[in-house]
Design an enzyme around this catalytic site. Structure first.
Site, PDB file in Angstrom:
ATOM      1  N   ASP A   1       0.947  -1.227   0.089  1.00 27.87           N
ATOM      2  CA  ASP A   1      -0.108   0.204  -0.029  1.00 27.87           C
ATOM      3  C   ASP A   1       0.709   1.094  -0.014  1.00 27.87           C
ATOM      4  O   ASP A   1       1.586   1.514   1.085  1.00 27.87           O
ATOM      5  CB  ASP A   1      -0.888   0.161   1.216  1.00 27.87           C
TER       6      ASP A   1
ATOM      7  N   ASN B   1       3.288   5.544 -10.669  1.00 32.69           N
ATOM      8  CA  ASN B   1       2.383   5.384 -11.378  1.00 32.69           C
ATOM      9  C   ASN B   1       0.864   5.346 -10.570  1.00 32.69           C
ATOM     10  O   ASN B   1      -0.158   5.688 -11.028  1.00 32.69           O
ATOM     11  CB  ASN B   1       2.167   4.313 -12.341  1.00 32.69           C
TER      12      ASN B   1
ATOM     13  N   TYR C   1      -7.582  15.895  -6.765  1.00 30.51           N
ATOM     14  CA  TYR C   1      -6.636  14.935  -7.485  1.00 30.51           C
ATOM     15  C   TYR C   1      -5.899  15.950  -8.507  1.00 30.51           C
ATOM     16  O   TYR C   1      -4.425  15.803  -8.707  1.00 30.51           O
ATOM     17  CB  TYR C   1      -7.391  13.914  -8.397  1.00 30.51           C
TER      18      TYR C   1
ATOM     19  N   ALA D   1      -5.059  19.082  -8.094  1.00 31.77           N
ATOM     20  CA  ALA D   1      -4.173  19.715  -7.232  1.00 31.77           C
ATOM     21  C   ALA D   1      -2.861  18.975  -6.835  1.00 31.77           C
ATOM     22  O   ALA D   1      -1.775  19.512  -6.813  1.00 31.77           O
ATOM     23  CB  ALA D   1      -4.991  20.337  -5.995  1.00 31.77           C
TER      24      ALA D   1
ATOM     25  N   LYS E   1      -1.711  16.414  -8.488  1.00 39.33           N
ATOM     26  CA  LYS E   1      -0.972  16.137  -9.471  1.00 39.33           C
ATOM     27  C   LYS E   1      -0.004  17.269 -10.096  1.00 39.33           C
ATOM     28  O   LYS E   1       1.203  16.939 -10.648  1.00 39.33           O
ATOM     29  CB  LYS E   1      -1.985  15.561 -10.631  1.00 39.33           C
TER      30      LYS E   1
END
Length: 236
Positions: free
Chosen positions: A51, A78, A144, A146, A148
């Site tokens: 995790d 990834n 998400y 923000a 990235k």
């Protein structure tokens, strides 16, 4: 030797297969083992449970790679993603979880990988998989987008701090057709309609992302660090 987080499905699976086809040893990690391991011909990826939000599990994953391969040349951060949620009503816990997965986890994984790479004469390479949400509005996935965007900026800082041994770059990936594309875009006609909005006339496929990763990981990119590399077919 390469680690690909979230390498069992989608874009991660495709780029794992590209590395395998190029002759690399690849370890993929995720919370659960995929039904089948990515492969290219006779070559198969290894899998270990991890995790990426748990620092101790990250340390165990990197140690597993070094134990099996004797080295770690490339880390591809990834793993990530986010379900749709309106920013006005998303819970604080939800937003924090999205940022932890898409920004904090890659930072922590990079830190652990860097410890190994700095001790190697040949150093190493870290590739962060970002999104077009980095460079345009991301309604419905604001946290998400923000995260990235933060991931791309993070790479520019790490590239300076960890030079000259470790190169760090980001891929800004556009809309990609994976085995789950129908869940987002509908049938083949829907996918084609989305593809028609892209200058190159189609959505990306995972191999497009994988080939860009191969370039950034290779000696061809030995002077490329601290940059974000767009793989979006010219935009939307």
């Amino acid at each position: 030797a390469v680690i690909v987080t979230g390498g069992g499905k989608g874009v991660g699976r495709g780029l794992t297969e590209c590395f395998l086809a190029a002759g690399a040893d690849v370890l993929i990690c995720g919370r659960s083992q995929p039904e089948s391991l990515p492969h290219s011909g006779e070559r198969k990826a290894l899998f270990t449970s991890c995790d990426v939000r748990d620092y101790e599990q990250i340390e165990a994953c990197v140690a597993f790679a070094v134990q099996h391969f004797g080295r770690l040349d490339v880390l591809v951060n990834n793993a990530g993603g986010a379900p749709y949620a309106e920013a006005a009503t998303a819970s604080p816990r939800f937003s924090e979880a999205i940022i932890r997965l898409n920004l904090i986890a890659p930072l922590n994984f990079s830190q652990v990988a860097n410890r190994v790479m700095q001790q190697q004469a040949w150093g190493g390479c870290i590739i962060n998989i970002a999104s077009v949400s980095t460079i345009r509005p991301s309604p419905g996935t604001a946290a998400y987008g923000a995260a990235k965007a933060g991931l791309v900026n993070l790479g520019t800082s790490l590239a300076v701090e960890w030079a000259p041994k470790v190169r760090v770059n980001a891929l800004v990936v556009g809309l990609t057709e994976t085995e789950q594309a129908h869940l987002h875009y509908g049938d083949k006609d829907g996918i084609a309609a989305v593809g028609a909005t892209i200058p190159l006339g189609r959505m990306a496929v995972p191999a497009d992302v994988g080939q860009a990763c191969l370039f950034l990981a290779s000696p061809l990119a030995s002077y490329v660090s601290g940059t974000n590399f767009a793989v979006h077919g010219g935009g939307e």
